[in-house]
Each structure stands twice: as C-alpha cells, then as structure tokens.
Design an enzyme around this catalytic site. Structure first.
Site, PDB file in Angstrom:
ATOM      1  N   HIS A 184      68.926  16.587  21.307  1.00  0.00           N
ATOM      2  CA  HIS A 184      67.779  16.558  20.389  1.00  0.00           C
ATOM      3  C   HIS A 184      67.620  15.116  19.904  1.00  0.00           C
ATOM      4  O   HIS A 184      68.200  14.714  18.903  1.00  0.00           O
ATOM      5  CB  HIS A 184      68.007  17.513  19.203  1.00  0.00           C
TER       6      HIS A 184
ATOM      7  N   CYS B 286      62.409  31.743  11.939  1.00  0.00           N
ATOM      8  CA  CYS B 286      63.033  32.173  13.195  1.00  0.00           C
ATOM      9  C   CYS B 286      62.213  31.848  14.442  1.00  0.00           C
ATOM     10  O   CYS B 286      62.772  31.544  15.504  1.00  0.00           O
ATOM     11  CB  CYS B 286      63.304  33.685  13.175  1.00  0.00           C
TER      12      CYS B 286
ATOM     13  N   HIS C 208      61.808  20.184  24.935  1.00  0.00           N
ATOM     14  CA  HIS C 208      61.610  20.114  23.481  1.00  0.00           C
ATOM     15  C   HIS C 208      61.062  18.749  23.069  1.00  0.00           C
ATOM     16  O   HIS C 208      59.888  18.515  23.162  1.00  0.00           O
ATOM     17  CB  HIS C 208      62.927  20.459  22.784  1.00  0.00           C
TER      18      HIS C 208
ATOM     19  N   CYS D 180      62.686  28.737  16.991  1.00  0.00           N
ATOM     20  CA  CYS D 180      63.785  28.706  17.967  1.00  0.00           C
ATOM     21  C   CYS D 180      63.777  29.915  18.901  1.00  0.00           C
ATOM     22  O   CYS D 180      64.151  29.809  20.068  1.00  0.00           O
ATOM     23  CB  CYS D 180      65.133  28.652  17.238  1.00  0.00           C
ATOM     24  N   HIS D 181      63.385  31.091  18.383  1.00  0.00           N
ATOM     25  CA  HIS D 181      63.526  32.312  19.194  1.00  0.00           C
ATOM     26  C   HIS D 181      62.225  32.759  19.848  1.00  0.00           C
ATOM     27  O   HIS D 181      62.250  33.645  20.701  1.00  0.00           O
ATOM     28  CB  HIS D 181      64.087  33.446  18.330  1.00  0.00           C
TER      29      HIS D 181
ATOM     30  N   MET E 243      72.875  28.046  14.898  1.00  0.00           N
ATOM     31  CA  MET E 243      72.039  28.887  14.038  1.00  0.00           C
ATOM     32  C   MET E 243      72.420  28.629  12.573  1.00  0.00           C
ATOM     33  O   MET E 243      73.592  28.718  12.201  1.00  0.00           O
ATOM     34  CB  MET E 243      72.295  30.352  14.413  1.00  0.00           C
TER      35      MET E 243
HETATM   36 FE1  DHE Z   1      60.738  19.714  15.000  1.00  0.00          FE
HETATM   37  C1  DHE Z   1      59.507  16.981  16.692  1.00  0.00           C
HETATM   38  C2  DHE Z   1      59.648  21.727  17.457  1.00  0.00           C
HETATM   39  C3  DHE Z   1      62.598  22.251  13.669  1.00  0.00           C
HETATM   40  C4  DHE Z   1      61.325  17.840  12.258  1.00  0.00           C
HETATM   41  N1  DHE Z   1      59.766  19.405  16.745  1.00  0.00           N
HETATM   42  C5  DHE Z   1      59.361  18.198  17.284  1.00  0.00           C
HETATM   43  C6  DHE Z   1      58.747  18.429  18.558  1.00  0.00           C
HETATM   44  C7  DHE Z   1      58.776  19.777  18.772  1.00  0.00           C
HETATM   45  C8  DHE Z   1      59.420  20.387  17.630  1.00  0.00           C
HETATM   46  C9  DHE Z   1      58.240  20.525  19.969  1.00  0.00           C
HETATM   47  C10 DHE Z   1      58.169  17.357  19.473  1.00  0.00           C
HETATM   48  C11 DHE Z   1      56.764  16.994  19.057  1.00  0.00           C
HETATM   49  C12 DHE Z   1      56.183  15.846  19.868  1.00  0.00           C
HETATM   50  O1  DHE Z   1      56.889  14.874  20.129  1.00  0.00           O
HETATM   51  O2  DHE Z   1      55.007  15.908  20.260  1.00  0.00           O
HETATM   52  N2  DHE Z   1      61.092  21.651  15.491  1.00  0.00           N
HETATM   53  C13 DHE Z   1      60.510  22.284  16.519  1.00  0.00           C
HETATM   54  C14 DHE Z   1      60.932  23.673  16.550  1.00  0.00           C
HETATM   55  O3  DHE Z   1      60.494  24.568  17.317  1.00  0.00           O
HETATM   56  C15 DHE Z   1      62.019  23.828  15.576  1.00  0.00           C
HETATM   57  C16 DHE Z   1      63.361  23.883  16.325  1.00  0.00           C
HETATM   58  C17 DHE Z   1      61.978  25.078  14.728  1.00  0.00           C
HETATM   59  C18 DHE Z   1      60.718  25.303  13.963  1.00  0.00           C
HETATM   60  O4  DHE Z   1      60.516  26.434  13.537  1.00  0.00           O
HETATM   61  O5  DHE Z   1      59.922  24.401  13.771  1.00  0.00           O
HETATM   62  C19 DHE Z   1      61.894  22.504  14.819  1.00  0.00           C
HETATM   63  N3  DHE Z   1      61.804  19.989  13.256  1.00  0.00           N
HETATM   64  C20 DHE Z   1      62.467  21.103  12.913  1.00  0.00           C
HETATM   65  C21 DHE Z   1      63.068  20.984  11.614  1.00  0.00           C
HETATM   66  O6  DHE Z   1      63.764  21.846  11.017  1.00  0.00           O
HETATM   67  C22 DHE Z   1      62.725  19.625  11.103  1.00  0.00           C
HETATM   68  C23 DHE Z   1      64.011  18.803  10.898  1.00  0.00           C
HETATM   69  C24 DHE Z   1      61.961  19.692   9.783  1.00  0.00           C
HETATM   70  C25 DHE Z   1      60.728  20.529   9.859  1.00  0.00           C
HETATM   71  O7  DHE Z   1      59.660  19.950   9.726  1.00  0.00           O
HETATM   72  O8  DHE Z   1      60.801  21.728  10.078  1.00  0.00           O
HETATM   73  C26 DHE Z   1      61.895  19.091  12.252  1.00  0.00           C
HETATM   74  N4  DHE Z   1      60.484  17.769  14.565  1.00  0.00           N
HETATM   75  C27 DHE Z   1      60.736  17.208  13.356  1.00  0.00           C
HETATM   76  C28 DHE Z   1      60.332  15.823  13.385  1.00  0.00           C
HETATM   77  C29 DHE Z   1      59.836  15.565  14.676  1.00  0.00           C
HETATM   78  C30 DHE Z   1      59.924  16.807  15.380  1.00  0.00           C
HETATM   79  C31 DHE Z   1      60.488  14.845  12.237  1.00  0.00           C
HETATM   80  C32 DHE Z   1      59.245  14.269  15.228  1.00  0.00           C
HETATM   81  C33 DHE Z   1      60.257  13.268  15.654  1.00  0.00           C
HETATM   82  C34 DHE Z   1      59.624  11.926  15.947  1.00  0.00           C
HETATM   83  O9  DHE Z   1      60.298  10.917  15.695  1.00  0.00           O
HETATM   84  O10 DHE Z   1      58.483  11.859  16.366  1.00  0.00           O
END
Ligand code: DHE
Length: 539
Positions: free
Chosen positions: A372, A50, A330, A53-54, A91
């Site tokens: 996104h 959670c 983000h 996102c929250h 969600m």
């Molecule tokens: Fe991510 C990038 C935050 C959920 C996979 N994710 C990012 C970035 C942020 C972020 C701030 C940018 C980083 C950067 O560029 O420096 N992500 C979050 C969250 O806060 C969120 C919504 C919920 C959480 O609790 O993490 C979240 N993200 C996810 C997922 O559910 C994903 C699909 C699988 C996982 O690992 O949890 C996921 N996020 C990714 C990936 C990137 C990413 C693969 C990088 C993309 C790229 O091409 O560089």
C-alpha cells in the site's frame, strides 16, 4: 439484542448520503435476523466501515469474501469476536478501538449472515440530474483574486467533516474550508493547477477554484454512489478538457467535462477476472492517473485485475486497451520519468507495472504482504540508480525495486532490498527529488504508539537504519506531502471526529518538527496535496 444507553443503536434511519448511495427501503432477503430499523443501521455501518475492503456485494477484495453462506459457517459469536477484536491480517479492531459498540458488533455479525442488498444502478440521466454548475467558466476569475502562491497551496481532506481545507503553504494559514462529498477520499489537481478536484466516498465530485478570493466549489456532480478516484485529461492539447471519476458502485467510469463536470459518458467495468475468467458483478475502479505520452487515462480495475488505458481523444469512438495483470489493484503512481505506472495489487502481494508509452504490461513484481504505497516514492539509489519503494499493510517491511529499464535494465523490476519498519499497517510513503530522505507511516498498526510514529531512511544509506519519531500522543499519523520547495513534509494527525486533530510540519533537512497547524476546523485530516507536486506527479 440487548440495548443500554451507552451502546444503543444510535441512528434509526440511513443518513441522507448513504440512503442516496444504497437506496432507501432495501428489503431483507433470506432469513430475517434484524428488525427493519436494525437492517437500515447495519447498511449504514457496512457502507462506512466494511464495503471499501469487502465490496458492496461482499465478494471480497482487500478483505476476504463475506458472502452469507460462508458467514453462516462462522456463526454470530465467532463473527462478533472477529469484528470486535480485528485480525492480524489487517482488519481493524472495530470494538476495541471504540468505533463499534457491543450492540453494533452483534448487529454487523448478524447482517453479514444475510443476503447483501444490491444498491441501484446510476444512469447518465440520474447523474445529469445531480450536476450543478455553481459558477460558470466565463464568470470565473481570469487570474488569482488573492496574493497567495497557488502553486504552494495545499488541499487537505477533512474526512469526517466532508470538507476540504485549502491552506497557504507559505503562511500556513487556512484560507478556506470547502464543502465537498461525504467522507471525501482524495484530491487531484487540474493540469493547470488552478483547480482541485475532490471525490467523496458518496461518489460526489467537486471542482474547487483556487483563483477565487476564498477558494470554493464551482461545479459538482454525483456519478456514483460510492467512489475513490478522480483525475483530469493532461495530454498536450487536452489539458483540463475532460475529467474522469472511478466508481466503486455502480462499477463504472464516468467521463465528465473538465471545466463544468457535465457528465459525458459512462463505461461499465463489469467483466471477467484475469485469474480464472469468472464473471465479476462488481469490479471497482481503484487508482487513476493521466498518461503523459498519450491522450489516455490509466485506470486500475480492482477485482478483475485489468489496467485499462482509456483513450479520451474521441469519446464517440472510445478505445480502451485492457491490460491483464493481477487482481485487487489498489493504489499507485508513476516512476520518476513518468513513463511507468506502478500499482499495488494488494491482496495478491504484487506490484503491477504498466508501460504507458507502449501501452503494455511491463512487469509484475512480488513485493510483500499487502503493499500500500499511496502514489509511492522514487529516488536515486547510490548503487542501483533510479528505484521505487512501497510500504505494506500486512508486514513490517519496506520494499525497494529498480525502476529504470533503459539505463539500468539489470535492476529493473527486481526487488533490490527490503528495509525493516517498526511494524505492519503502513499506508503511505513519500519523498521529493530535493530530499535526502524517504518517509513512511504506520497508520494502521495495532499499537497506538506505533500508529503515531513516522520514520525515514536516508537515500544515500537505505540499509543504515530507520529514524523514527512519535509525532503525537493521540490519533494516527497518516500520509505525507511536500511543499513546493521540497524542504518541508506535512503529516496529518488523524483523530476521531470529536477530538482535536492537527497537521504536523517537519523540516525535511533536520527531520524535526518545525510547526503544528492546530485549528478546531481541522476535523479528521487525512490526505493532503500540494498543487505544484500534484500537477507534476512529484513523489
Ligand atoms: Fe484510500 C487512495 C481506496 C481506506 C486515505 N484509496 C486510495 C485509492 C483507492 C483507495 C482506490 C487510489 C486513488 C487514486 O490514486 O486514484 N481506501 C480505499 C479503500 O477502498 C479503503 C481500503 C477502504 C474504504 O472504505 O475506503 C481505503 N484510504 C482509506 C483510509 O482509511 C484512509 C487512510 C482515510 C480515509 O479517507 O478513509 C485512506 N486513500 C487515502 C489517501 C489516498 C488514498 C490519502 C491518496 C494517496 C495519495 O497520495 O494520493
């Protein structure tokens, strides 16, 4: 709370990673709705599912505020229904998807009606204590100790294993499985390409040396208890001298030595929102990129809505330019020229554009519901010239805008067209300068078949229709990366921890699957990065 063997609360205590993150023995404040054991379990679930996102303090970001006063108005039964079934706004259906049991759903419904426990801060001293150099720079190999092409290596996040797979892009062989942080989130390449830097959700940063016969961790440090971003200094003369970690908790940036990860400096991101100047106790650090024009990092501060340009040329007299933009920043990336950084302000339905050369806000574009893009996709449109595109979590559209203000000022930062996708819940888009296609996923769509489907449209005829294929009948198809030659695109099939996942390799020319990497070590693969493309910001 009823309990039966299939739905019983599975862990009594916090896992080591979460305990370190949140602090053990947090005391329940306000009305006591849970036993201490249940409270500890709820803290763990909240951190895992959670908080991203929250927010840790539940003030809301990608998801709405979950502060107790508001939650109590819903009551336990309504909250249980929301947590179990999800919402159309994005969600996840935690219960229906089999991730939370009925008991866990009830636990969380009660937990969010209680005051959020505030995790401890992390001082430079605490961080220093977590710092380990496993192989000092002078003992590292001077050249690769193997025959693989380092430039075509891939680093693949194995999320729930807390590991990273290093795969040879030529032979597709898994060269090494490297332990990193808990629920590792992203990788970035060093300026030289020789290292991958990984950041775990538990805030642990690791430096992986690709020159080693079996690539492995050479240094690690834990600047945060919750984090998502990491990068290195890339400006001429500063290449790989420094690294930066962006923390979710505590809300700060940590500047590290680029070769050893020794902690050097912390800067808090706490401050006032750009919208109404309200003090925010938890402005989390989202995406970070390294400026190509100046010795700076471009840092997105999510909740306050500022993009910071952190000048790393003199850490004792640190200069930060704070650019007001839009809240809930983000993910994002550069345009094709590498000058403009475009970041999704996802809950504001906007994309913010920063000119990294002048150090100013360039534009704010209304794109669609919850953009996104990952790092986004850049290509030359036959009619409009250089353009950039973003996928959306909140609606079934792919938005394309002009991104060349010098030669095509009439189109720059204007939405030029929107392409209908197969549904909402799209997380990532990707292309390559050598490709004629632009790819996108639907990883968070509510329909399992659509989650497993990826699509592309043709750059020469973007409105000519999307071409889609279901890549697997299990898991979710998520995130793309090209190989060095730009003729293959890799997609992860991200299944549950105890189910087989895989990597699907598509021949980019034909758009057809050419190979699958199936290996029991590939547990929950999500993001992946090719060294050549990551060093050069090629997407
Ligand atoms: Fe991510 C990038 C935050 C959920 C996979 N994710 C990012 C970035 C942020 C972020 C701030 C940018 C980083 C950067 O560029 O420096 N992500 C979050 C969250 O806060 C969120 C919504 C919920 C959480 O609790 O993490 C979240 N993200 C996810 C997922 O559910 C994903 C699909 C699988 C996982 O690992 O949890 C996921 N996020 C990714 C990936 C990137 C990413 C693969 C990088 C993309 C790229 O091409 O560089």
């Amino acid at each position: 709370m009823k309990s039966n063997p299939s739905t019983a609360i599975r862990t009594a205590a916090l896992s080591a990673a979460v305990a370190a993150a949140l602090g053990t023995g947090a005391v329940q404040a306000g009305e006591k709705l849970l036993s201490d054991e249940e409270f500890a379990k709820a803290q763990q679930v909240y951190f895992d599912r959670c908080a991203g996102c929250h927010g840790t303090l539940r003030k809301g970001a990608t998801g709405p505020s979950l502060e107790p006063e508001r939650m109590k108005k819903f009551g336990t039964e309504a909250l249980k229904a929301i947590i179990y079934n999800g919402t159309p706004g994005g969600m996840p259906s935690w219960g229906k998807d089999g991730i939370l049991s009925q008991d866990e759903t009830e636990l969380m419904a009660k937990y969010i009606q209680m005051e959020p426990p505030q995790p401890p801060e992390r001082s430079l001293k605490d961080i220093r204590e977590s710092w380990k150099v496993l192989v000092p720079p002078e003992q590292r190999p001077k050249k690769p100790q193997h025959n693989y092409d380092v430039d075509n290596m891939f680093g693949v996040v194995l999320r729930d294993a807390g590991k990273v797979a290093i795969i040879d892009g030529d032979s597709k062989k898994i060269i090494s499985i490297v332990p990193t942080g808990y629920a590792v989130h992203i990788l970035r390449s060093s300026a030289s390409g020789r290292y991958f830097l990984a950041i775990g959700r538990d805030g642990k940063a690791t430096l992986i040396d690709l020159y080693m016969k079996k690539p492995d961790v050479v240094a690690e440090v834990k600047p945060c208890s919750d984090a998502r971003s990491i990068d290195v200094s890339k400006y001429k003369g500063f290449e790989d001298k420094l690294a930066i970690v962006g923390c979710y908790w505590p809300p700060h940036i940590a500047i590290l030595d680029g070769q050893t990860l020794e902690p050097k400096k912390l800067v808090s991101t706490r401050g006032y929102t750009v919208t109404d100047g309200t003090y925010h106790p938890e402005p989390r650090v989202a995406s970070i990129v390294a400026n190509h024009f100046k010795p700076e990092w471009v840092v997105s501060v999510k909740e306050t809505g500022q993009v910071w340009l952190v000048d790393y040329s003199d850490l004792s007299n640190l200069k930060i330019t704070m650019i007001d933009s839009a809240p809930f920043l983000h993910d994002g990336g550069f345009d094709a020229s590498g000058r403009y950084f475009m970041v999704a302000a996802n809950m504001a339905n906007k994309t913010v554009v920063v000119d990294t050369k002048t150090g100013k806000l360039e534009a704010i574009i209304n794109v669609g519901t919850k953009p996104h893009p990952g790092r986004g996709a850049n290509w030359i449109d036959p009619k409009y010239g250089p353009v950039t595109g973003s996928t959306h979590i909140g609606e079934d559209i792919y938005t394309v805008w002009g991104s060349d203000p010098e030669k095509h000022p009439e189109h720059a930062w204007k939405v030029l067209y929107k392409i209908k996708t197969k549904g909402a819940g799209s997380l990532f888009t990707k292309t390559h300068p050598k490709s004629d296609k632009v790819w996108f996923d639907h990883a968070l769509n509510k329909d399992a078949k659509i989650q497993q489907t990826v699509c592309y449209f043709l750059k020469k005829d973007p409105m000519g229709g999307i071409h889609c294929q279901r890549l697997a009948d299990h898991g979710r198809a998520v995130h793309f990366e090209y190989n060095k030659a730009g003729d293959e695109v890799w997609v992860s099939i991200w299944d549950k921890k105890d189910a087989p996942s895989e990597l699907v390799i598509i021949d980019d020319k034909t758009g057809k699957v050419k190979q699958r990497i199936q290996d029991k070590r590939l547990i929950t693969p999500t993001g992946k990065w090719n060294v050549h493309n990551t060093v050069g910001d090629i997407y």
